[in-house]
Design a protein around this motif. Structure first.
Motif, PDB file in Angstrom:
ATOM      1  N   THR A 435       0.841  -1.199   0.000  1.00 56.61           N
ATOM      2  CA  THR A 435       0.000   0.000   0.000  1.00 56.61           C
ATOM      3  C   THR A 435       0.879   1.254   0.000  1.00 56.61           C
ATOM      4  O   THR A 435       1.941   1.284   0.626  1.00 56.61           O
ATOM      5  CB  THR A 435      -0.921   0.021   1.223  1.00 56.61           C
ATOM      6  N   GLN A 436       0.427   2.253  -0.697  1.00 58.48           N
ATOM      7  CA  GLN A 436       1.206   3.485  -0.792  1.00 58.48           C
ATOM      8  C   GLN A 436       1.354   4.164   0.571  1.00 58.48           C
ATOM      9  O   GLN A 436       2.413   4.716   0.880  1.00 58.48           O
ATOM     10  CB  GLN A 436       0.533   4.444  -1.778  1.00 58.48           C
ATOM     11  N   SER A 437       0.306   4.136   1.381  1.00 63.00           N
ATOM     12  CA  SER A 437       0.382   4.786   2.687  1.00 63.00           C
ATOM     13  C   SER A 437       1.428   4.115   3.577  1.00 63.00           C
ATOM     14  O   SER A 437       2.189   4.798   4.274  1.00 63.00           O
ATOM     15  CB  SER A 437      -0.981   4.761   3.373  1.00 63.00           C
ATOM     16  N   SER A 438       1.501   2.769   3.535  1.00 61.55           N
ATOM     17  CA  SER A 438       2.493   2.081   4.365  1.00 61.55           C
ATOM     18  C   SER A 438       3.895   2.316   3.832  1.00 61.55           C
ATOM     19  O   SER A 438       4.852   2.423   4.610  1.00 61.55           O
ATOM     20  CB  SER A 438       2.187   0.580   4.412  1.00 61.55           C
ATOM     21  N   LEU A 439       4.029   2.423   2.504  1.00 62.05           N
ATOM     22  CA  LEU A 439       5.343   2.702   1.914  1.00 62.05           C
ATOM     23  C   LEU A 439       5.863   4.051   2.396  1.00 62.05           C
ATOM     24  O   LEU A 439       7.004   4.162   2.893  1.00 62.05           O
ATOM     25  CB  LEU A 439       5.233   2.685   0.385  1.00 62.05           C
ATOM     26  N   ARG A 440       5.033   5.071   2.275  1.00 60.16           N
ATOM     27  CA  ARG A 440       5.491   6.423   2.619  1.00 60.16           C
ATOM     28  C   ARG A 440       5.589   6.640   4.120  1.00 60.16           C
ATOM     29  O   ARG A 440       6.325   7.519   4.564  1.00 60.16           O
ATOM     30  CB  ARG A 440       4.566   7.448   1.964  1.00 60.16           C
ATOM     31  N   SER A 441       4.884   5.816   4.882  1.00 58.49           N
ATOM     32  CA  SER A 441       5.015   5.933   6.335  1.00 58.49           C
ATOM     33  C   SER A 441       6.366   5.418   6.815  1.00 58.49           C
ATOM     34  O   SER A 441       6.807   5.749   7.920  1.00 58.49           O
ATOM     35  CB  SER A 441       3.886   5.171   7.030  1.00 58.49           C
ATOM     36  N   GLN A 442       7.023   4.592   5.995  1.00 61.56           N
ATOM     37  CA  GLN A 442       8.318   4.023   6.367  1.00 61.56           C
ATOM     38  C   GLN A 442       9.485   4.834   5.802  1.00 61.56           C
ATOM     39  O   GLN A 442      10.643   4.447   5.942  1.00 61.56           O
ATOM     40  CB  GLN A 442       8.431   2.580   5.858  1.00 61.56           C
ATOM     41  N   ILE A 443       9.172   5.953   5.144  1.00 61.72           N
ATOM     42  CA  ILE A 443      10.207   6.789   4.533  1.00 61.72           C
ATOM     43  C   ILE A 443      10.054   8.218   5.035  1.00 61.72           C
ATOM     44  O   ILE A 443       8.978   8.811   4.966  1.00 61.72           O
ATOM     45  CB  ILE A 443      10.104   6.773   2.994  1.00 61.72           C
ATOM     46  N   GLY A 444      11.142   8.762   5.575  1.00 61.70           N
ATOM     47  CA  GLY A 444      11.165  10.168   5.943  1.00 61.70           C
ATOM     48  C   GLY A 444      11.905  10.948   4.877  1.00 61.70           C
ATOM     49  O   GLY A 444      12.877  10.451   4.306  1.00 61.70           O
ATOM     50  N   MET A 445      11.456  12.174   4.600  1.00 66.63           N
ATOM     51  CA  MET A 445      12.111  12.940   3.544  1.00 66.63           C
ATOM     52  C   MET A 445      12.124  14.417   3.896  1.00 66.63           C
ATOM     53  O   MET A 445      11.140  14.974   4.369  1.00 66.63           O
ATOM     54  CB  MET A 445      11.387  12.735   2.208  1.00 66.63           C
ATOM     55  N   VAL A 446      13.263  15.034   3.652  1.00 65.71           N
ATOM     56  CA  VAL A 446      13.409  16.479   3.771  1.00 65.71           C
ATOM     57  C   VAL A 446      13.845  17.000   2.412  1.00 65.71           C
ATOM     58  O   VAL A 446      14.823  16.510   1.844  1.00 65.71           O
ATOM     59  CB  VAL A 446      14.441  16.872   4.846  1.00 65.71           C
ATOM     60  N   THR A 447      13.102  17.971   1.887  1.00 62.73           N
ATOM     61  CA  THR A 447      13.409  18.504   0.558  1.00 62.73           C
ATOM     62  C   THR A 447      13.901  19.935   0.667  1.00 62.73           C
ATOM     63  O   THR A 447      13.795  20.585   1.703  1.00 62.73           O
ATOM     64  CB  THR A 447      12.160  18.470  -0.341  1.00 62.73           C
ATOM     65  N   GLN A 448      14.410  20.438  -0.449  1.00 60.86           N
ATOM     66  CA  GLN A 448      14.877  21.822  -0.498  1.00 60.86           C
ATOM     67  C   GLN A 448      13.691  22.786  -0.450  1.00 60.86           C
ATOM     68  O   GLN A 448      13.707  23.769   0.276  1.00 60.86           O
ATOM     69  CB  GLN A 448      15.665  22.047  -1.790  1.00 60.86           C
ATOM     70  N   ASP A 449      12.650  22.488  -1.214  1.00 56.14           N
ATOM     71  CA  ASP A 449      11.464  23.342  -1.281  1.00 56.14           C
ATOM     72  C   ASP A 449      10.470  22.893  -0.224  1.00 56.14           C
ATOM     73  O   ASP A 449       9.562  22.117  -0.490  1.00 56.14           O
ATOM     74  CB  ASP A 449      10.850  23.265  -2.679  1.00 56.14           C
ATOM     75  N   THR A 450      10.673  23.373   0.991  1.00 50.32           N
ATOM     76  CA  THR A 450       9.839  22.943   2.110  1.00 50.32           C
ATOM     77  C   THR A 450       8.517  23.699   2.103  1.00 50.32           C
ATOM     78  O   THR A 450       8.498  24.928   2.082  1.00 50.32           O
ATOM     79  CB  THR A 450      10.575  23.182   3.435  1.00 50.32           C
ATOM     80  N   SER A 451       7.436  22.966   2.121  1.00 50.91           N
ATOM     81  CA  SER A 451       6.100  23.575   2.158  1.00 50.91           C
ATOM     82  C   SER A 451       5.405  23.148   3.438  1.00 50.91           C
ATOM     83  O   SER A 451       5.256  21.956   3.704  1.00 50.91           O
ATOM     84  CB  SER A 451       5.273  23.133   0.935  1.00 50.91           C
ATOM     85  N   LEU A 452       5.011  24.132   4.236  1.00 52.50           N
ATOM     86  CA  LEU A 452       4.295  23.845   5.474  1.00 52.50           C
ATOM     87  C   LEU A 452       2.805  24.101   5.278  1.00 52.50           C
ATOM     88  O   LEU A 452       2.401  24.915   4.449  1.00 52.50           O
ATOM     89  CB  LEU A 452       4.834  24.725   6.611  1.00 52.50           C
ATOM     90  N   LEU A 453       2.001  23.409   6.057  1.00 46.75           N
ATOM     91  CA  LEU A 453       0.557  23.604   6.018  1.00 46.75           C
ATOM     92  C   LEU A 453       0.183  24.886   6.756  1.00 46.75           C
ATOM     93  O   LEU A 453       0.879  25.301   7.692  1.00 46.75           O
ATOM     94  CB  LEU A 453      -0.149  22.409   6.656  1.00 46.75           C
TER      95      LEU A 453
END
Length: 626
Positions: A435-453
């Motif tokens: 499942t995509q949700s479980s895949l992305r829950s196991q990966i942390g990522m920090v990008t250059q273009d940070t967008s906050l809510l």
């Protein structure tokens, strides 16, 4: 009682939304199916109200005839029960029907039905791929969502309620008039034929204009929102007038559709008045002629003329209702184009949650080209026959010129796009089978273009792990060297610290502050696989050095893939993988790659920022200091 009816429709159903059909009527039925009993009940009460109202006109004619021939002394004794019954109908039955109809149409459906649509479509849109949102204005999509929800409600209500009311009402009119003399019904039949022909001419044209108008409105709103969302760039380049002109063009296009709609409505309005005038003249003349021939009573003429006057007013109301109906139909048709696009990346039917026990990542003969997904990208594969194995806990850096495929590999690993050949495996599990949700829950990522809510700082950090405690959040802030500036923040509402709002996309914070909040969020998430895509590029050298140690500590025990153009920030990783045109051309530790004198050595020697020239022979700064 009101609360009972307001709970009849669940505006937030728990079941996952299904793909809506692309055809108009199936699309409408897709969202009406759960509430069809209420729609049916509303139709029944609407028909009953129209029958009662028409019967009142018939009773009016009867009263006229009674008064013309009855004796005042015996009138109440002879007709009292019938008068009492009609009094009951007027005072209790009709208001009761209207009240019951209102409970269904207003309490149960008016707010809940469009909200249910918004909720379902919003959930559906959230499942769309990243490319879907990259191809659309956010303001345009949100505008379509809001206006389509209201258009769907109005279309269904007008079809089930208004149109049924009109059909039953007109049938009742013809029945009443024909009961007096069938000839008196002929003008009504002729009026109906001409009215239908008039509608057949005007309505399709109104529908086409309405569909264009809905699209033009969404485009206009999208451009306005785009300017507001990027107001910093607009002011930086002194292009406020340019943006005003850009919005004006879309406003002009929208106004052109309004003018076209207005011309059609004016023509419709004039033709309708002429048609009603002809009906009044014909019924009046025919009624008088039949009365002179002693074929009908005065009461029948009173009923016929009264119904014509009622129909005169109703036909104008019908005109606006029908024009609004087809305007709403045009809006729905415009929304269908956006809301029925299939989800590009769906979980496999037998997808299971990803289980990460070690953290090995393996690219096996991966091939990918953007093609139609991103037509602005260069043609041909971005990566082709790509093989790479990253051992559990290994920390690698991806190096290469712009366009070499570094960010594409990260997007493929996150399954923002699907590989077109080969496979990507995590601990032996093909990421297309989880499942995509479980895949992305196991990966942390920090990008250059940070967008906050556009929420509080605390809520943004808790996005990493919603069930974390406040102490966990503050610990993540300290590790990201962010606690100091967070405590000093205050928003316009007077909220401070973790309760302060960051503004849309985090505009109230500096680039470095946004980046540190993003790093704190990933630290709180504490996923076993970590991706860094220019993670420290928005930080000044002093802050970067301050959090480098914490970033390195965050990497411990994790599988790390880092991308950085500033090579000094990744030179100390276990292995550097040098890419060129989607293929690996070199790999190894920093010192070995420098000694080879290949592409990496060229890139290193060309860099003049982020480190001193002599650092090429020594330990680089940042993460390399470890």
């Amino acid at each position: 009682m009101f609360a009972f009816f307001e709970r009849l429709v669940d505006p937030f159903p728990l079941e996952r939304p299904k793909s809506p059909p692309a055809a108009f009527w199936p699309f409408v039925w897709h969202y009406c199916r759960p509430i069809w009993p209420l729609l049916a009940f509303m139709a029944v009460t609407s028909a009953a109200i129209s029958i009662v109202e028409v019967s009142l006109f018939g009773f009016l004619g009867t009263i006229v005839d009674w008064l013309g021939g009855a004796s005042r002394e015996t009138f109440l004794a002879e007709e009292g029960w019938r008068l009492a019954f009609m009094g009951f109908v007027v005072l209790l039955a009709l208001p009761g029907l209207v009240f019951l109809h209102s409970l269904i149409s207003i309490q149960a459906l008016f707010g809940n039905f469009p909200m249910r649509f918004r909720w379902s479509v919003h959930n559906w849109l959230l499942d769309q791929s990243l490319g879907f949102f990259q191809d659309e204005f956010a303001g345009r999509i949100s505008t379509k969502l809001m206006q389509t929800a209201l258009a769907l409600r109005e279309t269904v209500i007008k079809l089930v309620d208004v149109m049924l009311y009109v059909v039953v009402y007109f049938a009742g009119i013809v029945f009443l008039v024909a009961a007096a003399d069938w000839q008196l019904a002929l003008p009504f039949a002729g009026w109906l034929v001409l009215y239908v022909l008039m509608m057949r001419y005007f309505i399709p044209r109104l529908m086409v204009v309405a569909e264009r108008q809905a699209d033009a409105r969404a485009l206009m709103t999208g451009r306005v929102v785009d300017a507001y969302a990027n107001i910093g760039t607009v002011k930086l380049f002194a292009h406020t007038q340019r943006e005003a002109d850009h919005a004006r063009r879309s406003m002009g296009s929208f106004l052109a559709t309004v003018y076209g709609q207005g011309r059609l409505i004016t023509g419709y309005y004039v033709c309708l008045h002429l048609l009603n005038a002809l009906l009044l003249f014909a019924v009046g003349a025919l009624g008088i002629g039949l009365w002179l021939g002693e074929l009908i009573s005065i009461g029948a003429i009173a009923v016929a003329i009264g119904l014509v006057l009622r129909l005169h007013g109703m036909s104008q109301w019908i005109m606006w209702e029908v024009s609004a109906l087809f305007e709403n139909i045009g809006t729905i048709r415009d929304g269908i184009a956006s809301f029925t696009m299939p989800v590009a990346l769906e979980d496999a039917p037998d997808a299971e949650p990803l289980r990460v026990e070690k953290g090995e990542v393996r690219f096996e003969n991966v091939g990918f080209a953007y093609g139609a997904a991103k037509p602005h990208r260069a043609a041909g594969p971005v990566v082709d026959g790509f093989d790479l194995t990253i051992a559990p806990g290994e920390k690698i850096g991806l190096v290469g010129r712009s366009g070499a495929g570094k960010s594409t590999l990260l997007n493929l690993l996150l399954r923002f796009y699907d590989v077109q050949s080969g496979a990507i495996l995590i601990d032996g599990q093909d990421i297309r089978r989880v499942t995509q949700s479980s895949l992305r829950s196991q990966i942390g990522m920090v990008t250059q273009d940070t967008s906050l809510l556009h929420r509080t700082i605390g809520e943004n950090i808790l996005y990493g792990r919603p069930d974390a405690s406040e102490e966990d959040v503050r610990h993540a802030l300290r590790r990201a060297e962010a606690e100091g500036f967070v405590e000093e923040l205050t928003d316009r509402e007077g909220r401070s610290g973790l309760e302060a709002e960051v503004g849309e996309r985090g505009v109230k914070l500096s680039g470095g502050q946004r980046q540190r909040i993003a790093i704190a969020r990933v630290m709180l998430k504490d996923a076993p696989i970590l991706l860094l895509d220019e993670a420290t590029s928005a930080l000044d050298s002093e802050v970067e050095a301050a959090i480098a140690e914490n970033l390195y500590r965050l990497m411990e025990g994790k599988t790390v893939i880092a991308v950085a153009h500033r090579l000094s920030t990744i030179a100390a990783l276990d292995r550097l993988v040098v890419l060129d045109k989607g293929r690996i051309v070199e790999e190894g530790p920093h010192s070995e790659l420098l000694a080879k004198g290949g592409l990496y050595a060229q890139l290193w020697s060309r860099q003049v920022g982020g480190f001193l020239p002599e650092e090429a022979d020594g330990a680089p700064e940042g993460l390399a200091a470890r």
